[in-house]
Write a protein that holds these residues in place. Sequence first.
Motif, PDB file in Angstrom:
ATOM      1  N   GLY A 146      25.403  10.009  -4.553  1.00 42.85           N
ATOM      2  CA  GLY A 146      25.503   8.557  -4.586  1.00 42.85           C
ATOM      3  C   GLY A 146      24.458   7.994  -5.520  1.00 42.85           C
ATOM      4  N   ARG A 147      24.612   6.727  -5.876  1.00 43.43           N
ATOM      5  CA  ARG A 147      23.689   6.119  -6.827  1.00 43.43           C
ATOM      6  C   ARG A 147      22.506   5.419  -6.166  1.00 43.43           C
ATOM      7  NH1 ARG A 147      27.783   3.643 -11.515  1.00 43.43           N
ATOM      8  NH2 ARG A 147      28.294   5.691 -12.425  1.00 43.43           N
ATOM      9  N   ALA A 148      22.685   4.961  -4.957  1.00 42.65           N
ATOM     10  CA  ALA A 148      21.638   4.152  -4.325  1.00 42.65           C
ATOM     11  C   ALA A 148      20.299   4.879  -4.213  1.00 42.65           C
ATOM     12  CB  ALA A 148      22.103   3.659  -2.958  1.00 42.65           C
ATOM     13  N   PRO A 149      20.248   6.153  -3.780  1.00 44.68           N
ATOM     14  CA  PRO A 149      18.936   6.810  -3.660  1.00 44.68           C
ATOM     15  C   PRO A 149      18.219   6.965  -5.000  1.00 44.68           C
ATOM     16  CG  PRO A 149      20.581   7.958  -2.338  1.00 44.68           C
ATOM     17  CD  PRO A 149      21.326   6.993  -3.199  1.00 44.68           C
ATOM     18  N   MET A 150      18.945   7.384  -6.035  1.00 47.62           N
ATOM     19  CA  MET A 150      18.314   7.561  -7.344  1.00 47.62           C
ATOM     20  C   MET A 150      17.883   6.218  -7.923  1.00 47.62           C
ATOM     21  SD  MET A 150      17.260   9.636  -9.668  1.00 47.62           S
ATOM     22  CE  MET A 150      17.159  10.067 -11.420  1.00 47.62           C
ATOM     23  N   ARG A 151      18.709   5.203  -7.737  1.00 44.91           N
ATOM     24  CA  ARG A 151      18.346   3.878  -8.242  1.00 44.91           C
ATOM     25  C   ARG A 151      17.096   3.358  -7.531  1.00 44.91           C
ATOM     26  NH1 ARG A 151      22.989   1.644  -7.553  1.00 44.91           N
ATOM     27  NH2 ARG A 151      22.505   0.680  -5.552  1.00 44.91           N
ATOM     28  N   ALA A 152      17.024   3.584  -6.223  1.00 41.07           N
ATOM     29  CA  ALA A 152      15.836   3.162  -5.475  1.00 41.07           C
ATOM     30  C   ALA A 152      14.605   3.914  -5.951  1.00 41.07           C
ATOM     31  CB  ALA A 152      16.055   3.387  -3.978  1.00 41.07           C
ATOM     32  N   PHE A 153      14.776   5.211  -6.242  1.00 43.08           N
ATOM     33  CA  PHE A 153      13.626   5.975  -6.719  1.00 43.08           C
ATOM     34  C   PHE A 153      13.166   5.488  -8.087  1.00 43.08           C
ATOM     35  CE2 PHE A 153      11.920   9.346  -9.393  1.00 43.08           C
ATOM     36  CZ  PHE A 153      10.698   9.493  -8.752  1.00 43.08           C
ATOM     37  N   VAL A 154      14.109   5.339  -9.015  1.00 37.06           N
ATOM     38  CA  VAL A 154      13.738   4.881 -10.356  1.00 37.06           C
ATOM     39  C   VAL A 154      13.086   3.505 -10.279  1.00 37.06           C
ATOM     40  CG1 VAL A 154      14.636   4.169 -12.610  1.00 37.06           C
ATOM     41  CG2 VAL A 154      15.464   6.278 -11.542  1.00 37.06           C
ATOM     42  N   GLY A 155      13.692   2.595  -9.516  1.00 41.92           N
ATOM     43  CA  GLY A 155      13.110   1.265  -9.382  1.00 41.92           C
ATOM     44  C   GLY A 155      11.710   1.308  -8.804  1.00 41.92           C
ATOM     45  N   GLY A 156      11.525   2.102  -7.747  1.00 39.67           N
ATOM     46  CA  GLY A 156      10.210   2.196  -7.124  1.00 39.67           C
ATOM     47  C   GLY A 156       9.176   2.849  -8.015  1.00 39.67           C
ATOM     48  N   ALA A 157       9.580   3.902  -8.727  1.00 44.46           N
ATOM     49  CA  ALA A 157       8.645   4.573  -9.634  1.00 44.46           C
ATOM     50  C   ALA A 157       8.224   3.642 -10.766  1.00 44.46           C
ATOM     51  CB  ALA A 157       9.284   5.842 -10.188  1.00 44.46           C
ATOM     52  N   VAL A 158       9.175   2.875 -11.294  1.00 44.10           N
ATOM     53  CA  VAL A 158       8.842   1.908 -12.345  1.00 44.10           C
ATOM     54  C   VAL A 158       7.863   0.868 -11.811  1.00 44.10           C
ATOM     55  CG1 VAL A 158       9.765   0.038 -13.782  1.00 44.10           C
ATOM     56  CG2 VAL A 158      10.951   2.248 -13.677  1.00 44.10           C
ATOM     57  N   VAL A 159       8.124   0.353 -10.620  1.00 42.79           N
ATOM     58  CA  VAL A 159       7.221  -0.632 -10.019  1.00 42.79           C
ATOM     59  C   VAL A 159       5.816  -0.047  -9.859  1.00 42.79           C
ATOM     60  CG1 VAL A 159       6.706  -1.902  -7.891  1.00 42.79           C
ATOM     61  CG2 VAL A 159       9.018  -1.961  -8.861  1.00 42.79           C
ATOM     62  N   ALA A 160       5.737   1.177  -9.346  1.00 45.46           N
ATOM     63  CA  ALA A 160       4.431   1.810  -9.146  1.00 45.46           C
ATOM     64  C   ALA A 160       3.683   1.962 -10.462  1.00 45.46           C
ATOM     65  CB  ALA A 160       4.619   3.173  -8.481  1.00 45.46           C
ATOM     66  N   PHE A 161       4.402   2.373 -11.497  1.00 50.49           N
ATOM     67  CA  PHE A 161       3.780   2.580 -12.806  1.00 50.49           C
ATOM     68  C   PHE A 161       3.342   1.257 -13.429  1.00 50.49           C
ATOM     69  CE2 PHE A 161       4.045   3.439 -17.429  1.00 50.49           C
ATOM     70  CZ  PHE A 161       3.178   4.516 -17.508  1.00 50.49           C
ATOM     71  N   LEU A 162       4.182   0.235 -13.321  1.00 48.37           N
ATOM     72  CA  LEU A 162       3.819  -1.078 -13.865  1.00 48.37           C
ATOM     73  C   LEU A 162       2.635  -1.678 -13.116  1.00 48.37           C
ATOM     74  CD1 LEU A 162       7.327  -2.699 -14.509  1.00 48.37           C
ATOM     75  CD2 LEU A 162       5.872  -1.456 -16.115  1.00 48.37           C
ATOM     76  N   ARG A 163       2.617  -1.505 -11.809  1.00 53.06           N
ATOM     77  CA  ARG A 163       1.455  -1.982 -11.048  1.00 53.06           C
ATOM     78  C   ARG A 163       0.179  -1.304 -11.538  1.00 53.06           C
ATOM     79  NH1 ARG A 163       3.319  -1.823  -4.660  1.00 53.06           N
ATOM     80  NH2 ARG A 163       4.587  -3.744  -4.661  1.00 53.06           N
ATOM     81  N   ALA A 164       0.284  -0.010 -11.794  1.00 52.53           N
ATOM     82  CA  ALA A 164      -0.899   0.747 -12.197  1.00 52.53           C
ATOM     83  C   ALA A 164      -1.410   0.308 -13.561  1.00 52.53           C
ATOM     84  CB  ALA A 164      -0.580   2.243 -12.193  1.00 52.53           C
ATOM     85  N   TYR A 165      -0.510   0.242 -14.546  1.00 52.94           N
ATOM     86  CA  TYR A 165      -0.974   0.087 -15.922  1.00 52.94           C
ATOM     87  C   TYR A 165      -0.840  -1.330 -16.483  1.00 52.94           C
ATOM     88  CZ  TYR A 165      -1.775   5.023 -15.852  1.00 52.94           C
ATOM     89  OH  TYR A 165      -2.275   6.261 -15.532  1.00 52.94           O
TER      90      TYR A 165
END
Length: 315
Positions: free
Chosen positions: A265-284
Amino acid sequence: MAVTFSPSSSTATNIFDVGKYTVELVSVEPHKCTSQPPPKPLLIATPSEGGVFPIFLFLHGYLFYNSFYSQLIQHIASHGFIVVAPQLYSVAGADATEEIKCTAQITNWLPEGLHNFLPSHIHPNTEKIALGGHSRGGKVAFGLALGKIATTNDLKFSALIGVDPVDGMDKGKQTPPPVLTYIPQSFDLGMAVMVLGSGLGEVKRNPLFPPCAPEGVNHRDFYHECRGPACYFVAKDYGHVDMLDDETGGVRGKATYCLCKNGKGRAPMRAFVGGAVVAFLRAYLEGDFASLAAIRDRHDEIAPVQLQTVAFLEN
């Protein structure tokens, strides 16, 4: 056109869930603009609540529409970022040169043009801007950041993200302009980089079609050429297009279901990509490394997908 994307209050602090901001999705067509039109059509996801927010410029994959990423960019925006997703072309060949040039033009338009298409109480912070893209859009993002094509950039990017980036059909069959050099840590970017990969991207869906993210030109090769600070996550059982919207219509949208090897399904991967992007943007962009550290240290507990690779390069 504007629609709202409401957050779930119980998961506002979880990067893999919808954030605390209600999101407005704005479609901008240059030919309908009376002043300062953008160089290309845009899909903008912005928080609805007032404030000053960093910018994430996100580029679509090959022959995809920016609308295919509407759920992903709303997820990111709900955590306090303005996401600008241009439609770089309708039809394109192998050469990505014009896409790199167009992305530079859009970047230069942001300081004077973006605020015209946001609610009056929303203020973009053009001193905090990240660049990223999926598939060929990832190649374009790296190509611009590396100066593969001569462009004039008025803004400085603070972070770069490749979501399952692809540089062509195979090693030795890169599409122009080639980005990969196959020299470890050769990318002189001067900014933090995150590369996200799909475990099934390099697997053929059937004998008739090549894999969507072939070995030799995919996420693994991009990360190997990055210098620190950089991080790298690969989702084990998900495919190259599994971060797209649940429903992608039209001929191109239907093709996303049959050309690439997909996960369940797409929802888990989309949630992961979205969350990882958020974490990275918060960091840098914001100096808050807690979420990125949580993925590194507790991904087995908190990530919505199983990760087969978790790697970090320090400065």
